[in-house]
Motif scaffolding. Structure first.
Motif, PDB file in Angstrom:
ATOM      1  N   LEU A 111       5.985  -5.367  -1.190  1.00 17.28           N
ATOM      2  CA  LEU A 111       5.725  -5.825   0.186  1.00 17.28           C
ATOM      3  C   LEU A 111       5.410  -4.655   1.108  1.00 17.28           C
ATOM      4  O   LEU A 111       4.480  -4.717   1.920  1.00 17.28           O
ATOM      5  CB  LEU A 111       6.924  -6.608   0.714  1.00 17.28           C
ATOM      6  CG  LEU A 111       7.158  -7.982   0.107  1.00 17.28           C
ATOM      7  CD1 LEU A 111       8.516  -8.534   0.534  1.00 17.28           C
ATOM      8  CD2 LEU A 111       6.054  -8.925   0.518  1.00 17.28           C
ATOM      9  N   LEU A 112       6.196  -3.588   0.988  1.00 14.60           N
ATOM     10  CA  LEU A 112       5.958  -2.403   1.809  1.00 14.60           C
ATOM     11  C   LEU A 112       4.598  -1.787   1.495  1.00 14.60           C
ATOM     12  O   LEU A 112       3.888  -1.347   2.399  1.00 14.60           O
ATOM     13  CB  LEU A 112       7.079  -1.386   1.586  1.00 14.60           C
ATOM     14  CG  LEU A 112       7.042  -0.111   2.412  1.00 14.60           C
ATOM     15  CD1 LEU A 112       7.113  -0.434   3.901  1.00 14.60           C
ATOM     16  CD2 LEU A 112       8.182   0.807   2.012  1.00 14.60           C
ATOM     17  N   SER A 146      -3.382  -0.778  -1.911  1.00 16.28           N
ATOM     18  CA  SER A 146      -1.921  -0.844  -2.004  1.00 16.28           C
ATOM     19  C   SER A 146      -1.379  -0.156  -3.244  1.00 16.28           C
ATOM     20  O   SER A 146      -0.205   0.223  -3.275  1.00 16.28           O
ATOM     21  CB  SER A 146      -1.452  -2.297  -1.970  1.00 16.28           C
ATOM     22  OG  SER A 146      -1.913  -2.976  -3.109  1.00 16.28           O
ATOM     23  N   THR A 147      -2.216   0.028  -4.255  1.00 16.05           N
ATOM     24  CA  THR A 147      -1.743   0.714  -5.461  1.00 16.05           C
ATOM     25  C   THR A 147      -1.378   2.169  -5.183  1.00 16.05           C
ATOM     26  O   THR A 147      -0.588   2.744  -5.926  1.00 16.05           O
ATOM     27  CB  THR A 147      -2.800   0.661  -6.578  1.00 16.05           C
ATOM     28  OG1 THR A 147      -4.032   1.170  -6.084  1.00 16.05           O
ATOM     29  CG2 THR A 147      -2.977  -0.753  -7.076  1.00 16.05           C
ATOM     30  N   ASN A 148      -1.941   2.758  -4.123  1.00 12.96           N
ATOM     31  CA  ASN A 148      -1.544   4.112  -3.735  1.00 12.96           C
ATOM     32  C   ASN A 148      -0.048   4.188  -3.481  1.00 12.96           C
ATOM     33  O   ASN A 148       0.579   5.210  -3.753  1.00 12.96           O
ATOM     34  CB  ASN A 148      -2.280   4.556  -2.470  1.00 12.96           C
ATOM     35  CG  ASN A 148      -3.729   4.842  -2.712  1.00 12.96           C
ATOM     36  OD1 ASN A 148      -4.194   4.844  -3.838  1.00 12.96           O
ATOM     37  ND2 ASN A 148      -4.474   5.075  -1.645  1.00 12.96           N
ATOM     38  N   PHE A 149       0.529   3.120  -2.963  1.00 15.65           N
ATOM     39  CA  PHE A 149       1.939   3.119  -2.612  1.00 15.65           C
ATOM     40  C   PHE A 149       2.807   2.454  -3.672  1.00 15.65           C
ATOM     41  O   PHE A 149       3.932   2.882  -3.911  1.00 15.65           O
ATOM     42  CB  PHE A 149       2.143   2.416  -1.266  1.00 15.65           C
ATOM     43  CG  PHE A 149       1.244   2.945  -0.196  1.00 15.65           C
ATOM     44  CD1 PHE A 149       1.393   4.226   0.285  1.00 15.65           C
ATOM     45  CD2 PHE A 149       0.220   2.169   0.315  1.00 15.65           C
ATOM     46  CE1 PHE A 149       0.560   4.731   1.268  1.00 15.65           C
ATOM     47  CE2 PHE A 149      -0.616   2.652   1.292  1.00 15.65           C
ATOM     48  CZ  PHE A 149      -0.450   3.938   1.773  1.00 15.65           C
ATOM     49  N   SER A 150       2.310   1.405  -4.292  1.00 12.56           N
ATOM     50  CA  SER A 150       3.143   0.669  -5.240  1.00 12.56           C
ATOM     51  C   SER A 150       3.407   1.470  -6.511  1.00 12.56           C
ATOM     52  O   SER A 150       4.519   1.446  -7.045  1.00 12.56           O
ATOM     53  CB  SER A 150       2.534  -0.688  -5.569  1.00 12.56           C
ATOM     54  OG  SER A 150       1.276  -0.539  -6.174  1.00 12.56           O
ATOM     55  N   THR A 191      -1.734   9.788   3.254  1.00 11.28           N
ATOM     56  CA  THR A 191      -0.886   8.713   2.747  1.00 11.28           C
ATOM     57  C   THR A 191       0.225   9.200   1.814  1.00 11.28           C
ATOM     58  O   THR A 191       1.004   8.390   1.326  1.00 11.28           O
ATOM     59  CB  THR A 191      -1.731   7.673   2.003  1.00 11.28           C
ATOM     60  OG1 THR A 191      -2.325   8.282   0.863  1.00 11.28           O
ATOM     61  CG2 THR A 191      -2.798   7.085   2.898  1.00 11.28           C
ATOM     62  N   ILE A 192       0.299  10.503   1.569  1.00  5.64           N
ATOM     63  CA  ILE A 192       1.285  11.024   0.622  1.00  5.64           C
ATOM     64  C   ILE A 192       2.708  10.760   1.109  1.00  5.64           C
ATOM     65  O   ILE A 192       3.563  10.302   0.337  1.00  5.64           O
ATOM     66  CB  ILE A 192       1.051  12.526   0.360  1.00  5.64           C
ATOM     67  CG1 ILE A 192      -0.232  12.705  -0.436  1.00  5.64           C
ATOM     68  CG2 ILE A 192       2.227  13.145  -0.390  1.00  5.64           C
ATOM     69  CD1 ILE A 192      -0.635  14.153  -0.642  1.00  5.64           C
ATOM     70  N   SER A 237      -0.766  -0.566   3.144  1.00  2.00           N
ATOM     71  CA  SER A 237      -2.196  -0.555   2.829  1.00  2.00           C
ATOM     72  C   SER A 237      -3.025  -1.147   3.965  1.00  2.00           C
ATOM     73  O   SER A 237      -4.131  -0.677   4.228  1.00  2.00           O
ATOM     74  CB  SER A 237      -2.468  -1.303   1.527  1.00  2.00           C
ATOM     75  OG  SER A 237      -2.324  -2.694   1.705  1.00  2.00           O
ATOM     76  N   ILE A 238      -2.485  -2.152   4.618  1.00  2.37           N
ATOM     77  CA  ILE A 238      -3.188  -2.725   5.772  1.00  2.37           C
ATOM     78  C   ILE A 238      -3.177  -1.747   6.936  1.00  2.37           C
ATOM     79  O   ILE A 238      -4.192  -1.522   7.592  1.00  2.37           O
ATOM     80  CB  ILE A 238      -2.546  -4.071   6.170  1.00  2.37           C
ATOM     81  CG1 ILE A 238      -2.769  -5.104   5.063  1.00  2.37           C
ATOM     82  CG2 ILE A 238      -3.089  -4.565   7.503  1.00  2.37           C
ATOM     83  CD1 ILE A 238      -1.942  -6.362   5.210  1.00  2.37           C
ATOM     84  N   TYR A 239      -2.015  -1.141   7.165  1.00  4.03           N
ATOM     85  CA  TYR A 239      -1.864  -0.222   8.300  1.00  4.03           C
ATOM     86  C   TYR A 239      -2.687   1.051   8.116  1.00  4.03           C
ATOM     87  O   TYR A 239      -3.329   1.526   9.054  1.00  4.03           O
ATOM     88  CB  TYR A 239      -0.383   0.112   8.480  1.00  4.03           C
ATOM     89  CG  TYR A 239      -0.100   1.037   9.620  1.00  4.03           C
ATOM     90  CD1 TYR A 239      -0.247   0.629  10.944  1.00  4.03           C
ATOM     91  CD2 TYR A 239       0.305   2.346   9.391  1.00  4.03           C
ATOM     92  CE1 TYR A 239       0.013   1.485  11.992  1.00  4.03           C
ATOM     93  CE2 TYR A 239       0.563   3.214  10.421  1.00  4.03           C
ATOM     94  CZ  TYR A 239       0.416   2.785  11.720  1.00  4.03           C
ATOM     95  OH  TYR A 239       0.663   3.649  12.753  1.00  4.03           O
TER      96      TYR A 239
END
Length: 148
Positions: free
Chosen positions: A64-65, A77-81, A26-27, A70-72
């Motif tokens: 939103l992204l 989602s905090t990994n990305f936000s 996910t990096i 996170s679903i995909y």
């Protein structure tokens, strides 16, 4: 100049992903979230938007992204936000604010500190807005399935 900013936002967001020990797969997605946020933040002022509005919109898009990624990718989602908002953080503005206070220039320090807090509030509001939109859409889809 925008290409340099995009590359640096990608690398810095990916570095924060490594720092927060997110899964290796996910990096790159975390870096893309930061790059998209920076792209929106850079393009909106060119269209006439103020800094606060562009910060809010870019944080909402990062949120939103993050929810979609996170679903995909089936991770929180905090990994990305968290990594995605790193390019939006007003670090230099906060530094200049503190420097003004140290130099006994209190009016400038208060002005810069106020701007820093407003931008931080816009980031927080944008993240909350993105989460709220996804939650409302999920609730509406669930309610629609229940009604059938």
């Amino acid at each position: 100049m925008i290409w340099q900013g995009l590359a640096l936002s990608l690398v810095s967001s990916m570095a924060w992903c490594v720092l927060f020990n997110v899964p290796v797969r996910t990096i790159f997605a975390g870096g893309v979230a930061g790059m998209v946020g920076f792209l929106v933040y850079s393009l909106l002022p060119a269209l006439g938007a103020e800094v606060l509005l562009s910060t809010f919109v870019s944080a909402a898009i990062v949120s939103l992204l993050s929810q979609i990624l996170s679903i995909y990718l089936r991770v929180p989602s905090t990994n990305f936000s968290v990594a995605g908002i790193i390019p939006l953080v007003p670090g230099s503005l906060a530094y200049r604010s503190m420097l003004a206070f140290v130099n006994n220039n209190y009016i400038e320090g208060i002005t810069l500190a106020t701007q820093t807090m407003m931008i931080a509030g816009a980031i927080a509001s944008g993240l909350i807005f993105g989460i709220s939109v996804v939650t409302i859409v999920k609730g509406a889809r669930h309610a629609g399935k229940r009604a059938q």
